[in-house]
Design a protein around this motif. Sequence first.
Motif, short mmCIF file in Angstrom:
data_model
loop_
_atom_site.label_atom_id
_atom_site.label_comp_id
_atom_site.label_asym_id
_atom_site.label_seq_id
_atom_site.Cartn_x
_atom_site.Cartn_y
_atom_site.Cartn_z
N GLY A 128 -6.07 -4.42 2.31
CA GLY A 128 -5.58 -4.02 1.00
C GLY A 128 -6.30 -2.80 0.45
O GLY A 128 -5.67 -1.86 -0.06
N ILE A 129 -7.62 -2.78 0.56
CA ILE A 129 -8.41 -1.68 0.01
C ILE A 129 -8.19 -0.39 0.80
O ILE A 129 -7.98 0.69 0.22
CB ILE A 129 -9.90 -2.05 -0.02
N LEU A 130 -8.21 -0.47 2.13
CA LEU A 130 -8.03 0.73 2.94
C LEU A 130 -6.62 1.30 2.79
O LEU A 130 -6.44 2.53 2.69
CB LEU A 130 -8.30 0.40 4.42
N ALA A 131 -5.61 0.42 2.76
CA ALA A 131 -4.23 0.90 2.58
C ALA A 131 -4.04 1.53 1.21
O ALA A 131 -3.37 2.56 1.08
CB ALA A 131 -3.25 -0.25 2.78
N ALA A 132 -4.64 0.92 0.19
CA ALA A 132 -4.54 1.48 -1.16
C ALA A 132 -5.24 2.84 -1.24
O ALA A 132 -4.73 3.78 -1.85
CB ALA A 132 -5.14 0.51 -2.17
N PHE A 133 -6.41 2.96 -0.61
CA PHE A 133 -7.14 4.24 -0.62
C PHE A 133 -6.32 5.34 0.05
O PHE A 133 -6.22 6.46 -0.48
CB PHE A 133 -8.48 4.07 0.09
N LEU A 134 -5.72 5.02 1.20
CA LEU A 134 -4.94 6.03 1.91
C LEU A 134 -3.69 6.43 1.13
O LEU A 134 -3.34 7.61 1.05
CB LEU A 134 -4.55 5.50 3.29
N SER A 135 -3.02 5.44 0.53
CA SER A 135 -1.81 5.75 -0.23
C SER A 135 -2.12 6.57 -1.48
O SER A 135 -1.38 7.50 -1.83
CB SER A 135 -1.08 4.45 -0.62
N ILE A 142 -2.12 -0.98 8.11
CA ILE A 142 -2.57 -0.07 7.06
C ILE A 142 -1.65 1.14 6.96
O ILE A 142 -1.30 1.60 5.87
CB ILE A 142 -4.03 0.35 7.32
N LEU A 143 -1.24 1.68 8.11
CA LEU A 143 -0.36 2.84 8.13
C LEU A 143 0.99 2.52 7.50
O LEU A 143 1.51 3.28 6.68
CB LEU A 143 -0.17 3.32 9.56
N VAL A 144 1.57 1.38 7.85
CA VAL A 144 2.87 0.98 7.30
C VAL A 144 2.79 0.81 5.79
O VAL A 144 3.65 1.31 5.04
CB VAL A 144 3.36 -0.32 7.97
N ILE A 145 1.77 0.13 5.33
CA ILE A 145 1.62 -0.11 3.89
C ILE A 145 1.44 1.22 3.15
O ILE A 145 2.01 1.42 2.07
CB ILE A 145 0.44 -1.05 3.63
N SER A 146 0.67 2.13 3.72
CA SER A 146 0.43 3.42 3.08
C SER A 146 1.72 4.23 3.00
O SER A 146 1.99 4.89 1.98
CB SER A 146 -0.63 4.20 3.85
N ILE A 147 2.52 4.22 4.07
CA ILE A 147 3.78 4.94 4.08
C ILE A 147 4.70 4.44 2.97
O ILE A 147 5.45 5.22 2.35
CB ILE A 147 4.47 4.80 5.45
N LEU A 148 4.64 3.15 2.69
CA LEU A 148 5.53 2.56 1.70
C LEU A 148 5.00 2.67 0.28
O LEU A 148 5.73 2.42 -0.68
CB LEU A 148 5.75 1.07 2.03
N SER A 149 3.71 3.04 0.10
CA SER A 149 3.07 2.89 -1.22
C SER A 149 2.64 4.20 -1.87
O SER A 149 2.18 4.17 -3.01
CB SER A 149 1.84 1.99 -1.09
N TRP A 150 2.75 5.34 -1.21
CA TRP A 150 2.20 6.57 -1.77
C TRP A 150 3.11 7.23 -2.81
O TRP A 150 2.65 7.99 -3.67
CB TRP A 150 1.94 7.59 -0.65
N ALA A 151 4.41 6.95 -2.75
CA ALA A 151 5.36 7.71 -3.57
C ALA A 151 5.21 7.44 -5.06
O ALA A 151 5.24 8.37 -5.88
CB ALA A 151 6.78 7.39 -3.11
N SER A 152 5.07 6.19 -5.43
CA SER A 152 4.96 5.86 -6.86
C SER A 152 3.71 6.46 -7.50
O SER A 152 3.79 7.07 -8.57
CB SER A 152 4.99 4.34 -7.04
N ALA A 176 -3.74 -1.64 -4.40
CA ALA A 176 -4.43 -2.66 -3.60
C ALA A 176 -3.76 -4.02 -3.77
O ALA A 176 -3.62 -4.78 -2.80
CB ALA A 176 -5.89 -2.74 -4.02
N SER A 177 -3.33 -4.33 -4.98
CA SER A 177 -2.62 -5.59 -5.22
C SER A 177 -1.33 -5.65 -4.41
O SER A 177 -1.03 -6.66 -3.74
CB SER A 177 -2.31 -5.72 -6.71
N HIS A 178 -0.55 -4.57 -4.43
CA HIS A 178 0.70 -4.53 -3.66
C HIS A 178 0.43 -4.58 -2.17
O HIS A 178 1.18 -5.21 -1.41
CB HIS A 178 1.48 -3.27 -4.03
N ALA A 179 -0.63 -3.90 -1.72
CA ALA A 179 -0.94 -3.87 -0.30
C ALA A 179 -1.27 -5.25 0.24
O ALA A 179 -0.88 -5.62 1.36
CB ALA A 179 -2.10 -2.91 -0.04
N ILE A 180 -1.98 -6.04 -0.53
CA ILE A 180 -2.32 -7.40 -0.10
C ILE A 180 -1.06 -8.25 0.02
O ILE A 180 -0.91 -9.04 0.98
CB ILE A 180 -3.32 -8.02 -1.08
#
Length: 284
Positions: free
Chosen positions: A85-92, A145-155, A207-211
């Motif tokens: 969750g933390i790594l995906a949120a940081f990347l996004s 982590i890559l999939v979550i980041s791809i889906l989460s950066w736009a907002s 991070a909440s959404h990534a988890i």
Amino acid sequence: MDKGRWQQYWHVFQSSRLGSIGAGIILLYLVVAIAAPLVAPFDAEERVAQPFLQPGGDYLLGTNDVGQDIFSEMVFGTRVSLLIGILAAFLSILVGCLVGIVAGYFGGKTDSILMRLVDLVLVVPFLPLMILLAAFIGPSFWNLILVISILSWASPARVIRSQVLTVKTKGFVEAARSIGSSVPTIMGRHILPGVVPIALSQFVMAASHAILIEASLSFLGLGDPLNKSWGTILYYAQARNAFLTDAWVWWVLPPGVMITALVIGFAFTGYSLEEIFNPRLRKG
């Protein structure tokens, strides 16, 4: 941003009940994740008793279908789920900041192209895209982590762009332009400090959404089978028909409660930070 402003933010955060509760929950999970070998009574991969042993004695949550201690799986799963969750949120947020700052500062065609890309990501149905990407890339820790980041950066990119549009009209930014400061200097010294607060609140919510996304993908069998997270625990519980027996009480319910509590902790913290960094949302 000056030190006094951050001290003001910290004072407001301390007075926020939701923020204090949320931060306390996150801190508790972080302690459990870091001290997992000390908290867990057994190795998560070790067969310690008979399969489907009910909770009691040395086995606080009983055992799974192969005799592994479920409580130990939960403790070590905290480390995996929280880290993803933390790594995906940081990347996004990193990608979102880059896109938002560039789009907001340069404007024109650059802004139009990047914002149309953001609109495209946001308009595509989330669930089918999530499953398709996870199945195509393959199950692994870093792929999740890559999939979550791809889906989460736009907002976050859209929110940060709005903040940049406000900051770049400030007098100190205009003064920096007038004396011939370079674009990287203006972005690093003047634009970036202005978007850090909003990026911080966006990071907590991401991070909440990534988890949640990680738990959903792992439950569908698209997670990393070599790293036990709360989602993979739910996946194996479902695959071993725990929902059809009494085992769901100690095998399914605890991971669900852990996920819910952590998401609530991040949500409380995120709402509190948004209230702090946006004075219009403050009460009184």
